[in-house]
Write a protein that holds these residues in place. Structure first.
Motif, PDB file in Angstrom:
ATOM      1  N   GLU A 173      -1.125   3.392  -6.548  1.00 51.31           N
ATOM      2  CA  GLU A 173      -0.523   3.250  -6.655  1.00 51.31           C
ATOM      3  C   GLU A 173       0.942   3.077  -7.576  1.00 51.31           C
ATOM      4  OE1 GLU A 173      -1.265   1.763  -1.840  1.00 51.31           O
ATOM      5  OE2 GLU A 173      -0.106   0.373  -3.566  1.00 51.31           O
TER       6      GLU A 173
ATOM      7  N   LEU B  56       1.349  -3.370  -6.678  1.00 50.72           N
ATOM      8  CA  LEU B  56       1.094  -2.482  -5.901  1.00 50.72           C
ATOM      9  C   LEU B  56      -0.482  -1.876  -5.556  1.00 50.72           C
ATOM     10  CD1 LEU B  56       3.342   0.141  -6.597  1.00 50.72           C
ATOM     11  CD2 LEU B  56       3.738  -1.165  -4.421  1.00 50.72           C
TER      12      LEU B  56
ATOM     13  N   GLU C 175       1.207   5.454  -9.658  1.00 52.05           N
ATOM     14  CA  GLU C 175       1.968   6.550  -9.507  1.00 52.05           C
ATOM     15  C   GLU C 175       3.096   6.330  -9.824  1.00 52.05           C
ATOM     16  OE1 GLU C 175      -1.048   9.027  -6.205  1.00 52.05           O
ATOM     17  OE2 GLU C 175       0.660   7.130  -5.793  1.00 52.05           O
ATOM     18  N   SER C 176       3.787   5.143  -9.520  1.00 48.99           N
ATOM     19  CA  SER C 176       4.996   4.413  -9.250  1.00 48.99           C
ATOM     20  C   SER C 176       5.929   5.098 -10.904  1.00 48.99           C
ATOM     21  CB  SER C 176       4.890   2.813  -9.099  1.00 48.99           C
ATOM     22  OG  SER C 176       4.367   2.051  -9.874  1.00 48.99           O
TER      23      SER C 176
END
Ligand code: SAH
Length: 248
Positions: free
Chosen positions: A169, A165, A172-173
């Motif tokens: 991202e 990612l 955020e994951s």
């Protein structure tokens, strides 16, 4: 059960088998404000540099698990050299599925999330060894910028663009998995060079000393193409960092 020999040829001079310098590893140790006696479980511990230096600098205790016999021997020798062998130990074995007998304060997997079939599975695996409120460390690649095509992704040794990612991202994951990101230290292009470019001299020296080895043709081919591949693709596109997580 062992790591293929090609890795120990490429990384024969490495104490850190990741794009971190000793300075970045030390910065991470300081950033975590580790209390003396912090119990650590490090899965895929490599040559044990994180555990050994943090045992010396922060008096952590604990265990490293790695599938490489060569790296595990190096880790034990390093612990003896730094005078911390009474506080940390290294187990040779498969870390996928490894759970500590007693919950630890810090559970880590730095640059080997395939042991849990990816980030989410590795977070779950580490969580099984971690005390409530403990710290988790995940070392993982990310794309430094948008990858234009699959060819570029493959040239970075990914199987596809979707392997990794972008940094926000990835952050955020971890949130989606129910974790706060509470610290991070990122590699940069210079620290990547200490990991990758350092492999070229290792390969060249090994080739000069082992011309008749069954791996010689493979190592020769790799050394011929690797510096351009790395600088054209990986150095530009692939980032890497260690992320400190705490369950929400
Ligand atoms: N964390 C270390 C090593 C990272 S390199 C460091 O930062 O220096 C990846 C490591 O994963 C290698 O040492 C390799 O031997 C180990 N490894 C690969 N598959 C493994 C498995 N199934 N179980 C345990 N270790 C594994």
């Amino acid at each position: 059960m062992d790591l293929p020999r090609i890795f120990t040829i490429r990384e024969s001079s490495h104490r850190i088998h990741n794009p971190f310098t000793p300075g970045k590893l030390a910065a991470l140790g300081r950033a975590l404000h580790l209390a003396p006696g912090t119990r650590v479980l490090d899965l895929a511990s490599g040559s044990g540099e994180m555990l050994c230096t943090w045992a010396r600098d922060h008096q952590v205790t604990g265990t490293g698990v790695d599938i490489s016999t060569v790296f595990t021997e190096e880790a034990r020798a390093r612990a003896a050299e730094l005078g911390v062998a009474d506080r940390i130990s290294f187990v040779h074995g498969d870390a996928s599925g490894y759970v500590a007998d007693e919950p630890v304060d810090l559970a880590s997997c730095v640059g080997a999330t395939w042991i849990g079939n990816g980030v989410a599975g590795t977070v779950d695996l580490l969580a099984r060894s971690l005390r409530p409120g403990g710290l988790m460390l995940i070392g993982e690649p990310y794309w430094r910028r948008e990858v234009p095509d699959e060819e570029t992704a493959k040239a970075c040794h990914a199987t596809s663009k979707t392997d990794f990612l972008l940094l926000p991202e990835l952050i955020e994951s971890f949130g989606d998995l129910g974790y706060d990101v509470v610290e991070m230290v990122l590699a940069d292009q210079d620290s990547w060079d200490r990991y990758q470019a350092a492999q070229w001299l290792n390969m060249r020296r090994w080739l000069d000393e082992n011309p008749g080895d069954e791996l010689a043709a493979e190592v020769r081919a790799e050394l011929t193409t690797e510096p351009a591949r790395y600088t054209r693709y990986q150095r530009e596109y692939l980032g890497w960092g260690v992320f400190a997580l705490m369950a929400r």
